[in-house]
Motif scaffolding. Sequence first.
Motif, PDB file in Angstrom:
ATOM      1  N   HIS A   1      -0.902 -10.452  10.650  1.00  0.00           N
ATOM      2  CA  HIS A   1      -1.088  -9.002  10.820  1.00  0.00           C
ATOM      3  C   HIS A   1      -0.453  -8.227   9.671  1.00  0.00           C
ATOM      4  N   LEU A   2       0.719  -8.676   9.206  1.00  0.00           N
ATOM      5  CA  LEU A   2       1.353  -8.024   8.061  1.00  0.00           C
ATOM      6  C   LEU A   2       0.511  -8.180   6.805  1.00  0.00           C
ATOM      7  N   MET A   3      -0.040  -9.363   6.612  1.00  0.00           N
ATOM      8  CA  MET A   3      -0.877  -9.648   5.444  1.00  0.00           C
ATOM      9  C   MET A   3      -2.127  -8.769   5.446  1.00  0.00           C
ATOM     10  N   ALA A   4      -2.770  -8.687   6.605  1.00  0.00           N
ATOM     11  CA  ALA A   4      -4.049  -7.981   6.711  1.00  0.00           C
ATOM     12  C   ALA A   4      -3.888  -6.485   6.941  1.00  0.00           C
ATOM     13  N   GLY A   5      -2.686  -6.050   7.355  1.00  0.00           N
ATOM     14  CA  GLY A   5      -2.526  -4.641   7.728  1.00  0.00           C
ATOM     15  C   GLY A   5      -3.374  -4.290   8.931  1.00  0.00           C
ATOM     16  N   ASP A   6      -3.427  -5.212   9.882  1.00  0.00           N
ATOM     17  CA  ASP A   6      -4.290  -5.069  11.044  1.00  0.00           C
ATOM     18  C   ASP A   6      -3.480  -5.267  12.321  1.00  0.00           C
ATOM     19  N   PRO A   7      -3.617  -4.390  13.334  1.00  0.00           N
ATOM     20  CA  PRO A   7      -4.544  -3.265  13.391  1.00  0.00           C
ATOM     21  C   PRO A   7      -4.116  -2.122  12.465  1.00  0.00           C
ATOM     22  N   PRO A   8      -5.036  -1.219  12.178  1.00  0.00           N
ATOM     23  CA  PRO A   8      -4.739  -0.156  11.215  1.00  0.00           C
ATOM     24  C   PRO A   8      -3.479   0.651  11.535  1.00  0.00           C
TER      25      PRO A   8
ATOM     26  N   ARG B   1      11.903 -17.493  -5.934  1.00  0.00           N
ATOM     27  CA  ARG B   1      10.471 -17.533  -5.648  1.00  0.00           C
ATOM     28  C   ARG B   1      10.213 -17.039  -4.222  1.00  0.00           C
ATOM     29  N   ALA B   2       9.137 -16.287  -4.083  1.00  0.00           N
ATOM     30  CA  ALA B   2       8.776 -15.750  -2.776  1.00  0.00           C
ATOM     31  C   ALA B   2       7.271 -15.555  -2.697  1.00  0.00           C
ATOM     32  N   VAL B   3       6.747 -15.641  -1.483  1.00  0.00           N
ATOM     33  CA  VAL B   3       5.336 -15.326  -1.243  1.00  0.00           C
ATOM     34  C   VAL B   3       5.229 -13.827  -1.022  1.00  0.00           C
ATOM     35  N   VAL B   4       4.344 -13.166  -1.764  1.00  0.00           N
ATOM     36  CA  VAL B   4       4.187 -11.718  -1.662  1.00  0.00           C
ATOM     37  C   VAL B   4       2.704 -11.364  -1.617  1.00  0.00           C
ATOM     38  N   ARG B   5       2.453 -10.125  -1.193  1.00  0.00           N
ATOM     39  CA  ARG B   5       1.103  -9.567  -1.313  1.00  0.00           C
ATOM     40  C   ARG B   5       1.269  -8.105  -1.712  1.00  0.00           C
ATOM     41  N   HIS B   6       0.400  -7.656  -2.606  1.00  0.00           N
ATOM     42  CA  HIS B   6       0.478  -6.288  -3.115  1.00  0.00           C
ATOM     43  C   HIS B   6      -0.655  -5.420  -2.591  1.00  0.00           C
ATOM     44  N   GLU B   7      -1.488  -6.009  -1.741  1.00  0.00           N
ATOM     45  CA  GLU B   7      -2.558  -5.279  -1.079  1.00  0.00           C
ATOM     46  C   GLU B   7      -2.842  -5.967   0.243  1.00  0.00           C
ATOM     47  N   TYR B   8      -3.535  -5.284   1.129  1.00  0.00           N
ATOM     48  CA  TYR B   8      -3.929  -5.881   2.399  1.00  0.00           C
ATOM     49  C   TYR B   8      -5.212  -6.683   2.202  1.00  0.00           C
ATOM     50  N   GLY B   9      -5.357  -7.729   2.995  1.00  0.00           N
ATOM     51  CA  GLY B   9      -6.578  -8.519   2.878  1.00  0.00           C
ATOM     52  C   GLY B   9      -6.440  -9.874   3.542  1.00  0.00           C
ATOM     53  N   THR B  10      -7.270 -10.791   3.093  1.00  0.00           N
ATOM     54  CA  THR B  10      -7.271 -12.149   3.627  1.00  0.00           C
ATOM     55  C   THR B  10      -6.171 -12.966   2.952  1.00  0.00           C
ATOM     56  N   ALA B  11      -6.138 -14.260   3.254  1.00  0.00           N
ATOM     57  CA  ALA B  11      -5.103 -15.125   2.687  1.00  0.00           C
ATOM     58  C   ALA B  11      -5.105 -15.131   1.165  1.00  0.00           C
ATOM     59  N   ASP B  12      -6.212 -14.757   0.551  1.00  0.00           N
ATOM     60  CA  ASP B  12      -6.301 -14.750  -0.911  1.00  0.00           C
ATOM     61  C   ASP B  12      -5.343 -13.759  -1.569  1.00  0.00           C
ATOM     62  N   VAL B  13      -4.830 -12.780  -0.810  1.00  0.00           N
ATOM     63  CA  VAL B  13      -3.930 -11.796  -1.417  1.00  0.00           C
ATOM     64  C   VAL B  13      -2.510 -12.345  -1.559  1.00  0.00           C
TER      65      VAL B  13
ATOM     66  N   GLY C   1       2.829   0.967   5.199  1.00  0.00           N
ATOM     67  CA  GLY C   1       2.259   1.600   4.009  1.00  0.00           C
ATOM     68  C   GLY C   1       0.780   1.799   4.217  1.00  0.00           C
ATOM     69  N   LEU C   2       0.292   3.011   4.016  1.00  0.00           N
ATOM     70  CA  LEU C   2      -1.091   3.313   4.367  1.00  0.00           C
ATOM     71  C   LEU C   2      -2.101   2.592   3.484  1.00  0.00           C
ATOM     72  N   ARG C   3      -1.926   2.654   2.187  1.00  0.00           N
ATOM     73  CA  ARG C   3      -2.912   2.061   1.270  1.00  0.00           C
ATOM     74  C   ARG C   3      -2.532   0.667   0.808  1.00  0.00           C
ATOM     75  N   ARG C   4      -1.251   0.435   0.654  1.00  0.00           N
ATOM     76  CA  ARG C   4      -0.771  -0.872   0.247  1.00  0.00           C
ATOM     77  C   ARG C   4       0.624  -1.066   0.847  1.00  0.00           C
ATOM     78  N   PRO C   5       1.037  -2.315   1.035  1.00  0.00           N
ATOM     79  CA  PRO C   5       2.348  -2.551   1.658  1.00  0.00           C
ATOM     80  C   PRO C   5       3.505  -2.091   0.787  1.00  0.00           C
ATOM     81  N   ARG C   6       4.446  -1.378   1.412  1.00  0.00           N
ATOM     82  CA  ARG C   6       5.625  -0.949   0.659  1.00  0.00           C
ATOM     83  C   ARG C   6       6.538  -2.141   0.352  1.00  0.00           C
ATOM     84  N   ASP C   7       6.670  -3.057   1.303  1.00  0.00           N
ATOM     85  CA  ASP C   7       7.458  -4.268   1.103  1.00  0.00           C
ATOM     86  C   ASP C   7       6.485  -5.433   0.940  1.00  0.00           C
TER      87      ASP C   7
END
Length: 329
Positions: free
Chosen positions: A45-52, A2-14, A59-65
């Motif tokens: 910052h990793l979750m949000a992809g911020d700063p741009p 089990r691991a915490v992941v995100r497949h897009e940038y955003g708030t904690a909801d991702v 990953g530009l549009r979505r996180p590679r990892d």
Amino acid sequence: MRAVVRHEYGTADVLVVDEVPVPRPGRGEVLVRVDAAGLDRGAWHLMAGDPPAVRLALGLRRPRDPGVGSELAGVVVAIGPGDRSGLRIGDVVLGAGLATFAEYAIAKTTALCRRPSDLDAVAAAALPVSAVTAHQAVVDIARVTDGQRVLVIGAAGGVGAYAVQFAASCGAVVTAVSRRDKHAAVRDLGASAVVDRERVDPRDWGVHDVVIDIGGRRPLAQLGRLVARAGALVLVGGEGGRGPLGGTSRQVGAALRSPFLPFRARMFVSTVTTRALAPVVEAVADGRVRPVVDRVVGLGDVASGVSALEAGSLVGKVVVVPDAPTETA
């Protein structure tokens, strides 16, 4: 696992908990069974992809990892090929890793140290990024000495709680800037005086030999009025701001202007290494510094921990324990 992941940038909801393969260590790496993992601002910052600008690497549009998290405490369960670090399977360690909000994580051997037997996993996981950053800011960059006046802005956060302690252990007279409801906590960490950041005008914060601004967004001109001539201003992180660099543009500006200022203005990027961890672990062992943990959450509650971090409601750190029960519905 089990691991915490995100497949897009955003708030904690991702952030979601998913089943992912157990990673394999490469050369110079080990696989660690994660007993606890600290939540630091970098995870946000990793979750949000911020700063741009960070998306150039992530990953530009979505996180590679998809993994998140960088601090850990645990046990070495596998070692990569050609290892010369001296680490062995079964060693109990703390340090920095990759995607540490998981049951297992990869870590470079150069970013780990053995964990003392009297330091539990939760306390150890609260140290690697935040305490190392604070030590480097106070001791290595600002070079705080006995009797100096030190102002710590953001004193109750993950890095700030350690900055107050390291400065006080150097013999400094520490003034801590935080929300009013955290004043008792930062006094307990060693602050001689506290300032209510929401009610006291920054022009009334006094003049100090060293100013350490953690994750702030105040203009350099405003901070400069708080620094004594020939003093030091250390900028640790930066939030908000516009453009590709976000809040870090203030740090870059400070570094460029430093030669023309009547004080030293320094920015730096903290690096967790075995050598950098050593003085932190030593300070904890001899009682000069103590780990500061606000709460412990399971993998399913990492999003709530991130939200608390964003809201600024914490004193110290959130620590993630993979096998802790999930409390949020």
